[in-house]
Design a protein around this motif. Structure first.
Motif, PDB file in Angstrom:
ATOM      1  N   ALA A  82     -39.150  12.138  31.098  1.00  0.00           N
ATOM      2  CA  ALA A  82     -38.673  13.054  30.066  1.00  0.00           C
ATOM      3  C   ALA A  82     -39.226  14.460  30.291  1.00  0.00           C
ATOM      4  O   ALA A  82     -38.501  15.449  30.141  1.00  0.00           O
ATOM      5  N   SER A  83     -40.493  14.560  30.688  1.00  0.00           N
ATOM      6  CA  SER A  83     -41.084  15.886  30.927  1.00  0.00           C
ATOM      7  C   SER A  83     -40.421  16.561  32.129  1.00  0.00           C
ATOM      8  O   SER A  83     -40.100  17.752  32.076  1.00  0.00           O
ATOM      9  N   VAL A  84     -40.176  15.805  33.172  1.00  0.00           N
ATOM     10  CA  VAL A  84     -39.519  16.351  34.360  1.00  0.00           C
ATOM     11  C   VAL A  84     -38.084  16.764  34.035  1.00  0.00           C
ATOM     12  O   VAL A  84     -37.591  17.783  34.525  1.00  0.00           O
ATOM     13  N   ALA A 102     -48.218  16.307  31.155  1.00  0.00           N
ATOM     14  CA  ALA A 102     -47.732  14.941  30.942  1.00  0.00           C
ATOM     15  C   ALA A 102     -48.258  13.997  32.017  1.00  0.00           C
ATOM     16  O   ALA A 102     -48.655  12.864  31.714  1.00  0.00           O
ATOM     17  N   TYR A 103     -48.275  14.448  33.253  1.00  0.00           N
ATOM     18  CA  TYR A 103     -48.808  13.612  34.328  1.00  0.00           C
ATOM     19  C   TYR A 103     -50.303  13.368  34.132  1.00  0.00           C
ATOM     20  O   TYR A 103     -50.786  12.250  34.312  1.00  0.00           O
ATOM     21  N   GLU A 104     -51.016  14.410  33.747  1.00  0.00           N
ATOM     22  CA  GLU A 104     -52.456  14.281  33.521  1.00  0.00           C
ATOM     23  C   GLU A 104     -52.750  13.331  32.356  1.00  0.00           C
ATOM     24  O   GLU A 104     -53.576  12.426  32.473  1.00  0.00           O
ATOM     25  N   VAL A 105     -52.051  13.521  31.252  1.00  0.00           N
ATOM     26  CA  VAL A 105     -52.263  12.699  30.063  1.00  0.00           C
ATOM     27  C   VAL A 105     -51.893  11.248  30.324  1.00  0.00           C
ATOM     28  O   VAL A 105     -52.602  10.325  29.919  1.00  0.00           O
ATOM     29  N   ASN A 125     -51.989  16.523  19.442  1.00  0.00           N
ATOM     30  CA  ASN A 125     -51.761  17.866  18.900  1.00  0.00           C
ATOM     31  C   ASN A 125     -51.564  18.898  20.007  1.00  0.00           C
ATOM     32  O   ASN A 125     -50.732  19.803  19.874  1.00  0.00           O
ATOM     33  N   ILE A 126     -52.297  18.774  21.097  1.00  0.00           N
ATOM     34  CA  ILE A 126     -52.120  19.663  22.246  1.00  0.00           C
ATOM     35  C   ILE A 126     -50.710  19.492  22.815  1.00  0.00           C
ATOM     36  O   ILE A 126     -50.001  20.475  23.077  1.00  0.00           O
ATOM     37  N   ASN A 127     -50.316  18.238  23.006  1.00  0.00           N
ATOM     38  CA  ASN A 127     -48.970  17.952  23.528  1.00  0.00           C
ATOM     39  C   ASN A 127     -47.904  18.563  22.616  1.00  0.00           C
ATOM     40  O   ASN A 127     -46.968  19.222  23.081  1.00  0.00           O
ATOM     41  N   ARG A 128     -48.062  18.346  21.307  1.00  0.00           N
ATOM     42  CA  ARG A 128     -47.086  18.837  20.338  1.00  0.00           C
ATOM     43  C   ARG A 128     -47.032  20.359  20.317  1.00  0.00           C
ATOM     44  O   ARG A 128     -45.952  20.940  20.180  1.00  0.00           O
ATOM     45  N   ALA A 129     -48.175  21.014  20.453  1.00  0.00           N
ATOM     46  CA  ALA A 129     -48.195  22.480  20.471  1.00  0.00           C
ATOM     47  C   ALA A 129     -47.423  23.008  21.676  1.00  0.00           C
ATOM     48  O   ALA A 129     -46.621  23.954  21.556  1.00  0.00           O
ATOM     49  N   LYS A 130     -47.629  22.396  22.840  1.00  0.00           N
ATOM     50  CA  LYS A 130     -46.907  22.816  24.048  1.00  0.00           C
ATOM     51  C   LYS A 130     -45.406  22.547  23.903  1.00  0.00           C
ATOM     52  O   LYS A 130     -44.576  23.359  24.312  1.00  0.00           O
ATOM     53  N   LEU A 131     -45.069  21.402  23.320  1.00  0.00           N
ATOM     54  CA  LEU A 131     -43.663  21.057  23.137  1.00  0.00           C
ATOM     55  C   LEU A 131     -42.994  21.947  22.090  1.00  0.00           C
ATOM     56  O   LEU A 131     -41.822  22.303  22.238  1.00  0.00           O
ATOM     57  N   THR A 132     -43.739  22.325  21.071  1.00  0.00           N
ATOM     58  CA  THR A 132     -43.210  23.253  20.067  1.00  0.00           C
ATOM     59  C   THR A 132     -42.891  24.594  20.717  1.00  0.00           C
ATOM     60  O   THR A 132     -41.827  25.186  20.474  1.00  0.00           O
ATOM     61  N   GLU A 133     -43.804  25.066  21.550  1.00  0.00           N
ATOM     62  CA  GLU A 133     -43.573  26.324  22.262  1.00  0.00           C
ATOM     63  C   GLU A 133     -42.330  26.238  23.145  1.00  0.00           C
ATOM     64  O   GLU A 133     -41.485  27.133  23.140  1.00  0.00           O
ATOM     65  N   ASN A 169     -37.931  32.350  37.924  1.00  0.00           N
ATOM     66  CA  ASN A 169     -38.507  33.505  37.228  1.00  0.00           C
ATOM     67  C   ASN A 169     -38.429  33.370  35.714  1.00  0.00           C
ATOM     68  O   ASN A 169     -39.025  34.181  35.005  1.00  0.00           O
ATOM     69  N   LEU A 170     -37.712  32.380  35.223  1.00  0.00           N
ATOM     70  CA  LEU A 170     -37.609  32.179  33.780  1.00  0.00           C
ATOM     71  C   LEU A 170     -38.936  31.659  33.227  1.00  0.00           C
ATOM     72  O   LEU A 170     -39.488  30.671  33.729  1.00  0.00           O
ATOM     73  N   GLN A 171     -39.421  32.324  32.182  1.00  0.00           N
ATOM     74  CA  GLN A 171     -40.697  31.916  31.586  1.00  0.00           C
ATOM     75  C   GLN A 171     -40.617  30.492  31.027  1.00  0.00           C
ATOM     76  O   GLN A 171     -41.564  29.718  31.158  1.00  0.00           O
ATOM     77  N   VAL A 172     -39.477  30.135  30.436  1.00  0.00           N
ATOM     78  CA  VAL A 172     -39.327  28.793  29.884  1.00  0.00           C
ATOM     79  C   VAL A 172     -39.407  27.741  30.996  1.00  0.00           C
ATOM     80  O   VAL A 172     -39.947  26.654  30.791  1.00  0.00           O
ATOM     81  N   TYR A 173     -38.899  28.064  32.161  1.00  0.00           N
ATOM     82  CA  TYR A 173     -38.996  27.148  33.302  1.00  0.00           C
ATOM     83  C   TYR A 173     -40.461  26.984  33.724  1.00  0.00           C
ATOM     84  O   TYR A 173     -40.929  25.862  33.947  1.00  0.00           O
ATOM     85  N   GLN A 174     -41.180  28.088  33.813  1.00  0.00           N
ATOM     86  CA  GLN A 174     -42.604  28.035  34.184  1.00  0.00           C
ATOM     87  C   GLN A 174     -43.408  27.210  33.178  1.00  0.00           C
ATOM     88  O   GLN A 174     -44.241  26.387  33.558  1.00  0.00           O
ATOM     89  N   LYS A 175     -43.133  27.420  31.893  1.00  0.00           N
ATOM     90  CA  LYS A 175     -43.825  26.661  30.839  1.00  0.00           C
ATOM     91  C   LYS A 175     -43.463  25.177  30.916  1.00  0.00           C
ATOM     92  O   LYS A 175     -44.292  24.316  30.652  1.00  0.00           O
ATOM     93  N   SER A 176     -42.228  24.887  31.292  1.00  0.00           N
ATOM     94  CA  SER A 176     -41.823  23.485  31.401  1.00  0.00           C
ATOM     95  C   SER A 176     -42.571  22.792  32.539  1.00  0.00           C
ATOM     96  O   SER A 176     -42.957  21.632  32.416  1.00  0.00           O
ATOM     97  N   LEU A 177     -42.807  23.522  33.625  1.00  0.00           N
ATOM     98  CA  LEU A 177     -43.592  22.953  34.727  1.00  0.00           C
ATOM     99  C   LEU A 177     -45.042  22.716  34.297  1.00  0.00           C
ATOM    100  O   LEU A 177     -45.653  21.711  34.686  1.00  0.00           O
ATOM    101  N   ASP A 178     -45.567  23.626  33.488  1.00  0.00           N
ATOM    102  CA  ASP A 178     -46.922  23.422  32.958  1.00  0.00           C
ATOM    103  C   ASP A 178     -46.983  22.147  32.123  1.00  0.00           C
ATOM    104  O   ASP A 178     -47.954  21.399  32.192  1.00  0.00           O
TER     105      ASP A 178
END
Length: 123
Positions: free
Chosen positions: A46-48, A24-27, A98-106, A10-19
């Motif tokens: 590293a993403s996992v 990362a897999y797609e890229v 830049n997309i990757n970095r924006a997600k990682l910054t969040e 239920n943690l939002q940070v966990y959900q965002k990490s799965l996104d």
């Protein structure tokens, strides 16, 4: 029967990490086959690791959770480096980096906020 759900899910940070894992897999599918056991593997691991450490630390003591969040933060930094290397090697373009970095910054901001909250609780 309702699907069982663990509290950390239920943690939002966990959900965002799965996104980010999905991203990362797609890229990394764009990376050359010669990188399968190098940058591709490292970026995925590293993403996992971000998600795994959030999950592993949740539900433990606040101090332990904070420790696991720090490991997740280190994995976020690892993903930044993987993305930078991929861009520098022309495996991805600047826009994707830049997309990757924006997600990682969040993710970094969310993780840091949770760490600050836990630190206040401990004191």
């Amino acid at each position: 029967m309702q699907d069982p759900v663990f509290n950390f899910e239920n943690l939002q940070v966990y959900q965002k990490s799965l996104d980010f894992v999905d991203l990362a897999y797609e890229v990394s599918r764009q990376f050359p086959k010669s990188e399968l056991y190098n940058l591709t593997s490292q970026f995925k691991r590293a993403s996992v690791s971000i998600s795994l450490n959030i999950a592993e630390g949740a539900g433990d003591t606040d101090a332990q959770f904070n420790r696991f969040l720090q490991i997740a933060m280190d994995s976020i930094k690892e993903c930044v480096v993987c993305s930078t290397i991929a861009r520098r090697q022309n495996f991805i373009d600047v826009e994707q980096d830049n997309i990757n970095r924006a997600k990682l910054t969040e993710l970094s901001k969310m993780t840091g906020s949770l760490q600050r909250y836990l630190n206040k609780k401990v004191k």
